[in-house]
Scaffold this motif. Structure first.
Motif, short mmCIF file in Angstrom:
data_model
loop_
_atom_site.label_atom_id
_atom_site.label_comp_id
_atom_site.label_asym_id
_atom_site.label_seq_id
_atom_site.Cartn_x
_atom_site.Cartn_y
_atom_site.Cartn_z
N ASP A 40 -41.89 18.18 7.42
CA ASP A 40 -40.49 17.84 7.66
C ASP A 40 -40.51 17.29 8.71
O ASP A 40 -39.37 16.61 8.90
N GLN A 41 -41.54 17.13 9.79
CA GLN A 41 -41.28 16.37 11.13
C GLN A 41 -41.19 14.81 10.61
O GLN A 41 -40.91 13.95 11.43
N ASP A 42 -41.52 14.36 9.49
CA ASP A 42 -41.76 13.18 9.12
C ASP A 42 -40.27 12.46 8.73
O ASP A 42 -40.38 11.27 8.24
N PHE A 43 -39.40 13.13 8.58
CA PHE A 43 -37.82 12.76 8.18
C PHE A 43 -37.18 12.63 9.58
O PHE A 43 -37.05 13.45 10.56
N ILE A 44 -36.40 11.51 9.68
CA ILE A 44 -35.61 11.15 10.52
C ILE A 44 -34.14 11.13 10.15
O ILE A 44 -34.14 10.26 9.35
N PHE A 45 -33.04 11.74 10.62
CA PHE A 45 -31.82 11.31 9.96
C PHE A 45 -30.71 11.29 11.20
O PHE A 45 -30.83 11.86 12.38
N TYR A 46 -29.87 10.13 11.14
CA TYR A 46 -28.80 10.01 12.30
C TYR A 46 -27.60 9.76 11.29
O TYR A 46 -27.52 9.24 10.36
N GLY A 81 -30.84 -1.18 0.04
CA GLY A 81 -31.70 -1.08 -1.12
C GLY A 81 -32.89 -1.70 -0.88
O GLY A 81 -33.99 -1.64 -1.68
N GLN A 82 -32.92 -2.97 -0.01
CA GLN A 82 -34.23 -3.50 0.34
C GLN A 82 -35.23 -2.35 1.04
O GLN A 82 -34.87 -1.87 1.77
N LYS A 83 -36.26 -2.83 0.81
CA LYS A 83 -37.88 -2.06 1.58
C LYS A 83 -38.56 -3.28 2.28
O LYS A 83 -38.63 -4.13 1.89
N VAL A 84 -39.43 -2.59 3.51
CA VAL A 84 -40.45 -3.46 3.84
C VAL A 84 -41.48 -2.54 4.13
O VAL A 84 -41.48 -1.38 4.61
N ASP A 85 -42.81 -2.86 3.75
CA ASP A 85 -44.14 -2.29 4.11
C ASP A 85 -44.75 -2.82 5.24
O ASP A 85 -45.36 -3.95 5.25
N LEU A 118 -41.74 8.84 7.09
CA LEU A 118 -43.08 8.65 7.34
C LEU A 118 -44.01 8.98 6.17
O LEU A 118 -43.92 10.19 6.02
N LEU A 119 -44.77 8.19 5.77
CA LEU A 119 -45.60 8.50 4.60
C LEU A 119 -47.03 8.52 5.01
O LEU A 119 -47.43 7.72 5.86
N GLY A 120 -47.71 9.64 4.67
CA GLY A 120 -49.35 9.41 4.99
C GLY A 120 -50.19 8.59 4.09
O GLY A 120 -49.62 7.73 3.07
N GLN A 121 -51.31 8.64 4.30
CA GLN A 121 -52.24 7.63 3.38
C GLN A 121 -52.06 8.25 1.86
O GLN A 121 -52.50 7.14 1.14
N SER A 122 -51.68 9.27 1.63
CA SER A 122 -51.49 9.72 -0.06
C SER A 122 -50.17 9.02 -0.42
O SER A 122 -50.13 9.27 -1.81
#
Length: 62
Positions: A56-62, A8-12, A46-50
């Protein structure tokens, strides 16, 4: 620089290092010795400046 996160933790990364160009991610977990089978998944996006995913290429799943 290493960062350890719990569920649940995040890092920017941009706030801490605005010139950051490459990121290496390692995953690890300890399932203990419960004798059960586990199915563990990891995902990232991956998020853009917006602040939104651009494609869809900005999602990675393992």
């Amino acid at each position: 620089m290493g960062v350890t996160l719990s569920k649940g933790q995040k890092v920017d990364l941009t706030k801490s290092h605005p010139g950051l160009q490459n990121v290496v991610v390692g995953l690890g977990w300890d399932i203990g010795h419960h004798g059960s089978n586990f199915d563990l998944d990891a995902s990232t996006f991956l998020l853009g400046q917006s602040g939104k995913v651009q494609s869809d290429q900005d999602f990675i799943f393992y």
